[in-house]
Design a protein around this motif. Structure first.
Motif, PDB file in Angstrom:
ATOM      1  N   GLN A  52      -2.208 -26.796  29.110  1.00  0.00           N
ATOM      2  CA  GLN A  52      -2.917 -27.975  28.608  1.00  0.00           C
ATOM      3  C   GLN A  52      -3.112 -27.886  27.103  1.00  0.00           C
ATOM      4  OE1 GLN A  52      -5.921 -29.968  31.047  1.00  0.00           O
ATOM      5  NE2 GLN A  52      -5.984 -28.145  32.348  1.00  0.00           N
ATOM      6  N   LEU A  53      -3.322 -26.670  26.599  1.00  0.00           N
ATOM      7  CA  LEU A  53      -3.408 -26.470  25.161  1.00  0.00           C
ATOM      8  C   LEU A  53      -2.089 -26.844  24.498  1.00  0.00           C
ATOM      9  CD1 LEU A  53      -5.472 -25.360  23.087  1.00  0.00           C
ATOM     10  CD2 LEU A  53      -4.432 -23.120  23.400  1.00  0.00           C
ATOM     11  N   ALA A  54      -0.996 -26.452  25.111  1.00  0.00           N
ATOM     12  CA  ALA A  54       0.318 -26.779  24.564  1.00  0.00           C
ATOM     13  C   ALA A  54       0.599 -28.277  24.655  1.00  0.00           C
ATOM     14  CB  ALA A  54       1.407 -25.995  25.304  1.00  0.00           C
ATOM     15  N   SER A  55       0.166 -28.916  25.733  1.00  0.00           N
ATOM     16  CA  SER A  55       0.394 -30.349  25.905  1.00  0.00           C
ATOM     17  C   SER A  55      -0.271 -31.158  24.803  1.00  0.00           C
ATOM     18  CB  SER A  55      -0.134 -30.812  27.269  1.00  0.00           C
ATOM     19  OG  SER A  55       0.614 -30.253  28.317  1.00  0.00           O
ATOM     20  N   SER A  56      -1.416 -30.668  24.321  1.00  0.00           N
ATOM     21  CA  SER A  56      -2.132 -31.381  23.270  1.00  0.00           C
ATOM     22  C   SER A  56      -1.576 -31.062  21.891  1.00  0.00           C
ATOM     23  CB  SER A  56      -3.631 -31.028  23.319  1.00  0.00           C
ATOM     24  OG  SER A  56      -3.828 -29.655  23.065  1.00  0.00           O
ATOM     25  N   SER A  57      -0.512 -30.259  21.815  1.00  0.00           N
ATOM     26  CA  SER A  57       0.050 -29.825  20.535  1.00  0.00           C
ATOM     27  C   SER A  57       1.488 -30.291  20.354  1.00  0.00           C
ATOM     28  CB  SER A  57      -0.024 -28.294  20.421  1.00  0.00           C
ATOM     29  OG  SER A  57      -1.338 -27.835  20.546  1.00  0.00           O
ATOM     30  N   ALA A  58       1.813 -31.430  20.923  1.00  0.00           N
ATOM     31  CA  ALA A  58       3.106 -32.094  20.711  1.00  0.00           C
ATOM     32  C   ALA A  58       4.274 -31.387  21.355  1.00  0.00           C
ATOM     33  CB  ALA A  58       3.373 -32.297  19.218  1.00  0.00           C
ATOM     34  N   VAL A  59       4.040 -30.599  22.405  1.00  0.00           N
ATOM     35  CA  VAL A  59       5.149 -30.115  23.215  1.00  0.00           C
ATOM     36  C   VAL A  59       5.670 -31.282  24.046  1.00  0.00           C
ATOM     37  CG1 VAL A  59       5.791 -28.582  25.113  1.00  0.00           C
ATOM     38  CG2 VAL A  59       4.317 -27.751  23.292  1.00  0.00           C
ATOM     39  N   SER A  60       6.985 -31.438  24.113  1.00  0.00           N
ATOM     40  CA  SER A  60       7.556 -32.634  24.732  1.00  0.00           C
ATOM     41  C   SER A  60       7.380 -32.685  26.239  1.00  0.00           C
ATOM     42  CB  SER A  60       9.047 -32.735  24.381  1.00  0.00           C
ATOM     43  OG  SER A  60       9.218 -32.855  22.986  1.00  0.00           O
ATOM     44  N   GLY A  61       7.339 -31.532  26.881  1.00  0.00           N
ATOM     45  CA  GLY A  61       7.177 -31.510  28.327  1.00  0.00           C
ATOM     46  C   GLY A  61       6.702 -30.148  28.781  1.00  0.00           C
ATOM     47  N   VAL A  62       5.863 -30.131  29.810  1.00  0.00           N
ATOM     48  CA  VAL A  62       5.289 -28.884  30.300  1.00  0.00           C
ATOM     49  C   VAL A  62       5.404 -28.846  31.816  1.00  0.00           C
ATOM     50  CG1 VAL A  62       3.203 -27.478  30.498  1.00  0.00           C
ATOM     51  CG2 VAL A  62       3.638 -28.743  28.393  1.00  0.00           C
ATOM     52  N   GLN A  63       5.823 -27.687  32.330  1.00  0.00           N
ATOM     53  CA  GLN A  63       5.766 -27.402  33.764  1.00  0.00           C
ATOM     54  C   GLN A  63       4.932 -26.144  33.958  1.00  0.00           C
ATOM     55  OE1 GLN A  63       7.285 -28.643  36.812  1.00  0.00           O
ATOM     56  NE2 GLN A  63       7.433 -30.523  35.618  1.00  0.00           N
ATOM     57  N   GLU A  64       4.079 -26.139  34.988  1.00  0.00           N
ATOM     58  CA  GLU A  64       3.243 -24.977  35.261  1.00  0.00           C
ATOM     59  C   GLU A  64       3.645 -24.331  36.579  1.00  0.00           C
ATOM     60  OE1 GLU A  64       1.879 -28.070  35.282  1.00  0.00           O
ATOM     61  OE2 GLU A  64       0.859 -28.302  33.355  1.00  0.00           O
ATOM     62  N   LEU A  65       3.613 -23.005  36.586  1.00  0.00           N
ATOM     63  CA  LEU A  65       3.722 -22.231  37.819  1.00  0.00           C
ATOM     64  C   LEU A  65       2.441 -21.418  37.915  1.00  0.00           C
ATOM     65  CD1 LEU A  65       7.424 -20.969  37.697  1.00  0.00           C
ATOM     66  CD2 LEU A  65       6.505 -22.922  38.919  1.00  0.00           C
ATOM     67  N   PRO A 315     -11.168 -28.257  21.315  1.00  0.00           N
ATOM     68  CA  PRO A 315     -11.463 -29.534  21.980  1.00  0.00           C
ATOM     69  C   PRO A 315     -10.208 -30.086  22.648  1.00  0.00           C
ATOM     70  CG  PRO A 315     -12.368 -29.500  19.748  1.00  0.00           C
ATOM     71  CD  PRO A 315     -11.471 -28.297  19.870  1.00  0.00           C
ATOM     72  N   LEU A 316     -10.361 -30.540  23.871  1.00  0.00           N
ATOM     73  CA  LEU A 316      -9.240 -31.134  24.596  1.00  0.00           C
ATOM     74  C   LEU A 316      -9.087 -32.575  24.146  1.00  0.00           C
ATOM     75  CD1 LEU A 316      -7.182 -30.488  26.848  1.00  0.00           C
ATOM     76  CD2 LEU A 316      -8.834 -31.356  28.494  1.00  0.00           C
ATOM     77  N   ASP A 317      -7.888 -32.940  23.764  1.00  0.00           N
ATOM     78  CA  ASP A 317      -7.617 -34.298  23.298  1.00  0.00           C
ATOM     79  C   ASP A 317      -7.995 -35.293  24.393  1.00  0.00           C
ATOM     80  OD1 ASP A 317      -6.608 -36.698  22.393  1.00  0.00           O
ATOM     81  OD2 ASP A 317      -4.657 -35.890  21.795  1.00  0.00           O
ATOM     82  N   PRO A 318      -8.920 -36.222  24.106  1.00  0.00           N
ATOM     83  CA  PRO A 318      -9.326 -37.175  25.149  1.00  0.00           C
ATOM     84  C   PRO A 318      -8.196 -38.065  25.639  1.00  0.00           C
ATOM     85  CG  PRO A 318     -10.368 -37.686  23.028  1.00  0.00           C
ATOM     86  CD  PRO A 318      -9.672 -36.390  22.862  1.00  0.00           C
ATOM     87  N   GLU A 319      -7.118 -38.167  24.849  1.00  0.00           N
ATOM     88  CA  GLU A 319      -5.970 -38.973  25.258  1.00  0.00           C
ATOM     89  C   GLU A 319      -5.057 -38.219  26.228  1.00  0.00           C
ATOM     90  OE1 GLU A 319      -5.707 -42.164  24.394  1.00  0.00           O
ATOM     91  OE2 GLU A 319      -7.604 -41.899  23.340  1.00  0.00           O
ATOM     92  N   THR A 320      -5.253 -36.906  26.319  1.00  0.00           N
ATOM     93  CA  THR A 320      -4.425 -36.088  27.203  1.00  0.00           C
ATOM     94  C   THR A 320      -4.872 -36.255  28.652  1.00  0.00           C
ATOM     95  OG1 THR A 320      -4.088 -34.442  25.466  1.00  0.00           O
ATOM     96  CG2 THR A 320      -3.684 -33.739  27.727  1.00  0.00           C
ATOM     97  N   ILE A 321      -3.930 -36.421  29.541  1.00  0.00           N
ATOM     98  CA  ILE A 321      -4.240 -36.475  30.971  1.00  0.00           C
ATOM     99  C   ILE A 321      -4.442 -35.045  31.458  1.00  0.00           C
ATOM    100  CG2 ILE A 321      -3.422 -37.134  33.260  1.00  0.00           C
ATOM    101  CD1 ILE A 321      -1.757 -39.316  31.927  1.00  0.00           C
TER     102      ILE A 321
END
Length: 371
Positions: A52-65, A315-321
């Motif tokens: 989630q930290l990476a998602s808020s930092s302009a990574v184009s796509g994230v998959q979690e295991l 802080p978690l970006d409020p726009e991030t799901i």
């Protein structure tokens, strides 16, 4: 379509793998604003935090295991996760960030197998991050920490700035004791030039097609996989924590800070959390007066990362799901502990005084050992 290069970033718990990755992103976008970097992140617990930290930092796509190790019990999910990133993001590169207890050679073998069978990927190399300040301690007790340093194409020495020259020289000597001839570089507070990390043309990584044996040679006998699982996953224990409450509830920041300040780093390796609290909380080393000057009447959603006595609140970006593993819960936390510490820390947390709601609101605390 050319094969997508894959870089594996590994390193023991708290070494700074996510920080290294986040410092690559602005460099990539400065050179090419349209560069698409995808992340496959393996979290040891059952909460998606670093991703989630990476998602808020302009990574184009994230998959979690989640809730396991990518090099053993989750390795079967690797193909599906990579294929989904390829189809949904069409990335220029994929970074696989392993859990802190992953065995990189096993993962490299699997990526090489997928590369041969599909033609969709190519393994660029394996990068291992070493925390100079703490590596001497956990290298003594962790088989995995030594293996991570041994089976790699590049070592990044991190957190060396707070150490004297003797500590760094000792760390370098211990790596030399592993009898490997591998390139290394010092980070600048977690930053390494992107051209050093990517495009390293990892000969060792791509040569791995069989499981390395304990003596460092390549083994054709894969029957030891259960022993391998025991070797590294039994090095740590993991607690999963949930603190729930009514809508609008927040975590008592003062009591949470007491936990962060008092957790001994020889018992607690990592604390990761997604939580709601007031902005009076502060990262380690942050000026107290600056934190006090921040308006504190509005609860904020944070990502907490604690490692070896240091921590950050982001802080978690409020726009991030937000990921489903933490969404609509006041606090979701993962504690990664040394062996034989989980029972004691479960009792400590359940006894109260560390994880409670603000203003005396009643909450429901659940602490479960998952590893």
């Amino acid at each position: 379509m050319a094969p997508i290069p894959i870089t594996i970033i590994t390193g023991f718990l708290g070494s700074g793998k996510t920080t290294l990755l986040l410092n690559l992103i602005p460099q990539l976008h400065a050179a090419n604003p349209n560069y698409r970097l995808a992340l496959l992140k393996n979290e040891f617990g059952d909460v998606a935090i670093d991703s989630q930290l990476a998602s808020s930092s302009a990574v184009s796509g994230v998959q979690e295991l989640l809730n396991g190790c990518i090099c053993c019990n989750l390795v079967g999910q690797l193909s599906t996760a990579l294929a989904e990133l390829r189809s949904t993001v069409s990335p220029d590169r994929i970074v696989i960030e392993t859990s802190g207890s992953a065995f990189p050679a096993t993962l490299a073998i699997e990526v090489n197998r997928l590369a041969r069978e599909t033609g969709h990927f190519t393994l660029d190399g394996v990068v291992s991050v070493i925390d100079v300040e703490n590596w001497k301690g956990y290298e003594d007790t962790s088989y995995t920490a030594r293996i991570q340093a041994r089976y790699t194409d590049l070592i990044v020495f991190n957190k060396w700035e707070t150490c004297d020259d003797r500590r760094f020289d000792e760390c370098l000597d211990r790596v030399g004791d592993l009898e490997v001839d591998v390139a290394w570089v010092k980070s600048d507070k977690g930053r390494v030039p992107v051209d050093v990390i990517f495009g390293i043309d990892g000969g060792l990584a791509r040569a791995l097609t069989e499981e390395p044996a304990a003596n460092g040679s390549l083994s054709h006998d894969h029957s030891h996989s259960h022993d391998h699982s025991h070797d590294h996953q039994s090095e740590v224990e993991v607690l999963s924590v949930t603190l729930s409450g009514v809508a609008g509830a927040s975590v008592n920041g003062t009591k949470l800070m007491a936990l962060l300040n008092s957790a001994p780093k020889d018992e607690v390796y990592r604390i990761k959390s997604v939580l709601t609290t007031l902005p009076t909380v502060r990262s380690s080393g942050e000026d107290e007066s600056a934190a006090a000057a921040t308006p504190s009447n509005q609860p904020t959603r944070y990502i907490l990362n604690w490692a070896f006595g240091r921590w950050t609140f982001t802080p978690l970006d409020p726009e991030t799901i937000e990921h489903s593993s933490s969404r609509q819960v006041v606090l979701r936390m993962t504690l990664i502990l040394a062996r034989c510490e989980s029972a004691k820390w479960k009792k400590k947390l359940e006894a109260g005084g560390f994880l409670e709601l603000q203003d005396g609101h009643r909450g429901e605390l659940a602490v479960t050992q998952i590893i």
